[in-house]
Design a protein around this motif. Sequence first.
Motif, short mmCIF file in Angstrom:
data_model
loop_
_atom_site.label_atom_id
_atom_site.label_comp_id
_atom_site.label_asym_id
_atom_site.label_seq_id
_atom_site.Cartn_x
_atom_site.Cartn_y
_atom_site.Cartn_z
N UNK A 183 36.69 -34.32 -28.83
CA UNK A 183 36.57 -33.30 -27.78
C UNK A 183 36.79 -31.93 -28.40
N UNK A 184 35.93 -30.98 -28.03
CA UNK A 184 36.09 -29.61 -28.51
C UNK A 184 35.58 -28.64 -27.44
N UNK A 185 36.16 -27.47 -27.44
CA UNK A 185 35.72 -26.46 -26.48
C UNK A 185 34.46 -25.78 -26.99
N UNK A 186 33.55 -25.44 -26.08
CA UNK A 186 32.31 -24.74 -26.41
C UNK A 186 32.58 -23.24 -26.42
N UNK A 187 32.15 -22.58 -27.48
CA UNK A 187 32.33 -21.13 -27.59
C UNK A 187 31.10 -20.35 -27.11
N UNK A 188 29.92 -20.85 -27.45
CA UNK A 188 28.68 -20.16 -27.10
C UNK A 188 27.69 -21.13 -26.49
N UNK A 189 27.07 -20.74 -25.40
CA UNK A 189 25.98 -21.49 -24.80
C UNK A 189 24.82 -20.51 -24.58
N UNK A 190 23.70 -20.81 -25.21
CA UNK A 190 22.52 -19.93 -25.15
C UNK A 190 22.87 -18.50 -25.53
N UNK A 191 23.75 -18.37 -26.54
CA UNK A 191 24.09 -17.06 -27.06
C UNK A 191 25.15 -16.30 -26.28
N UNK A 192 25.63 -16.86 -25.16
CA UNK A 192 26.63 -16.18 -24.35
C UNK A 192 28.00 -16.81 -24.56
N UNK A 218 33.99 -18.34 -21.47
CA UNK A 218 35.44 -18.20 -21.29
C UNK A 218 35.89 -18.95 -20.04
N UNK A 219 35.36 -18.58 -18.90
CA UNK A 219 35.74 -19.23 -17.66
C UNK A 219 34.51 -19.36 -16.75
N UNK A 220 34.32 -20.57 -16.18
CA UNK A 220 35.09 -21.79 -16.40
C UNK A 220 34.82 -22.37 -17.78
N UNK A 221 35.80 -23.05 -18.38
CA UNK A 221 35.61 -23.58 -19.73
C UNK A 221 34.60 -24.72 -19.76
N UNK A 222 33.95 -24.89 -20.88
CA UNK A 222 33.02 -26.01 -21.09
C UNK A 222 33.42 -26.75 -22.37
N UNK A 223 33.24 -28.06 -22.37
CA UNK A 223 33.67 -28.88 -23.50
C UNK A 223 32.53 -29.79 -23.95
N UNK A 224 32.49 -30.04 -25.27
CA UNK A 224 31.58 -31.05 -25.79
C UNK A 224 32.40 -32.29 -26.11
N UNK A 225 31.88 -33.43 -25.70
CA UNK A 225 32.57 -34.70 -25.91
C UNK A 225 31.65 -35.61 -26.72
N UNK A 226 32.14 -36.02 -27.89
CA UNK A 226 31.38 -36.92 -28.73
C UNK A 226 31.73 -38.36 -28.44
N UNK A 227 30.71 -39.20 -28.22
CA UNK A 227 30.91 -40.61 -27.87
C UNK A 227 30.31 -41.50 -28.95
N UNK A 228 30.99 -42.59 -29.24
CA UNK A 228 30.46 -43.60 -30.16
C UNK A 228 29.63 -44.57 -29.31
N UNK A 229 28.31 -44.42 -29.32
CA UNK A 229 27.46 -45.16 -28.40
C UNK A 229 27.52 -46.67 -28.64
N UNK A 259 29.03 -34.21 -32.90
CA UNK A 259 30.11 -33.31 -32.52
C UNK A 259 31.02 -33.04 -33.71
N UNK A 260 31.31 -34.09 -34.49
CA UNK A 260 32.13 -33.89 -35.69
C UNK A 260 31.52 -32.84 -36.60
N UNK A 261 30.22 -32.94 -36.81
CA UNK A 261 29.53 -31.98 -37.66
C UNK A 261 29.56 -30.59 -37.05
#
Length: 435
Positions: free
Chosen positions: A91-100, A103-114, A194-196
């Motif tokens: 799990x990690x927090x997203x800093x940029x989405x589409x260049x923006x 900050x709030x509301x926060x967004x997270x990327x979650x990596x899953x082992x399929x 996500x690790x990468x």
Amino acid sequence: MFRFALGNLLSRPLRSALSILGLAVAIGGMVGLYSIAGGIDAMVSNTFKQIPGVLVQQRGAPLPLFSALPSAWGAEIRKIPGVGVVDPEVVSRVNLIDGETIISPPRFIVGLDMHHRLKLKRDIFRENIKAGRFLNDKDRATNHCLLSEVIAKQLKKTVGDTLSINRYEFEIVGIYNTGSMMLDVNILMDLDVVRSLVRMDADTICNFYVEPDGTRPAAEMEAQIEETFMGRDVDVWKPSALMELGLSGGTSATNILDALTGKKEPAPDASGLKKSNAKNDVEEKSPVEVRSAEDWSERFDEFSGDLDIFLSLMTTIGVVIAMLSIVNTMMMSVTERTTEFGILRANGWSKKNIVQLMTLESGLLGLIGGSIGTFIGWLGTLVVNMLWSDRLNLYAGPQLLLFSIVFSILIGIFGGMYPAWIAARMSPMESIRRG
């Protein structure tokens, strides 16, 4: 007597309306404030009802986001009796989405082992696909992602569109909607991707999601998971200096100095552990902790309890003002109707009858004001949820609404008791003479 009391209130419409308005504002504010805590409770309850598994993460970490464990430990957890599926996550927090910047509301990327994720019997994300499809084995090592419906609407994205996350392009293959603000902040993708993306070591994960197989009591399984890793070298998670400043019990010079200088707790004994009693030995030794749905609910209940105290203090201010307004209205009514009370007493009314009349009038003010305020407060929660569905989740349940009306009636009755006592204590002749 009811018609008589109602007629008295209607004979002074402006004064009665002002009292009702003051009480309605106070009760409406109370409903709105307590719906915040109600929304948190409802959200937590509805979320964890759909998650039968437990979370294994680094001890002391407040959230999986701050946890780090060796991925090899997953194989050991799978060997424990009662464990069904073990799914490693990053799990990690997203800093940029589409260049923006986000900050709030926060967004997270979650990596899953399929490989392991698809073995789960229950998967809240897979069960709530609204468009497209869920991730599968073919999505491993690809820039495919799954968005929540909330994020998709905010970004005006749909299945097949591309999404830039931290300056890397991803293709949206599915959209989900769990209906929970706790979960609909996530963007799901392959674990290694996500690790990468966050430059995490290939041998490290944030947490393991463990689904029991039902062959063993959950409490026994959870205890054995923690006991399995006793004495391992993973450090217990501790907050940074800045977090210590915010989370400590105070902001004294000592607290600030300790946080900035990195002052440690008392040194451990020869075994490498802090002194503790036998009851807490497992917690002190094990570098992992297992959190079930009940554990998370208890943590949120503690937060809600503290929040209720704050809301009660805020509500008390409005309630006191509303009660004083009713007392003022009824006292003025007593002053203007002394002759009326004297005539009623002379015609056989008892002191008890006078008190009943006055408390009935003030009770009616409470009933009308409370009903209006409760309706406005309930309607306000619906409007807020509709306008800011991705940020707020208010819930005014039947118990809160009923309590608000009853509480308002009691405010009205207690507000009218002193004026009623003043009116009843005068003799008939004294009342007529004063009038």
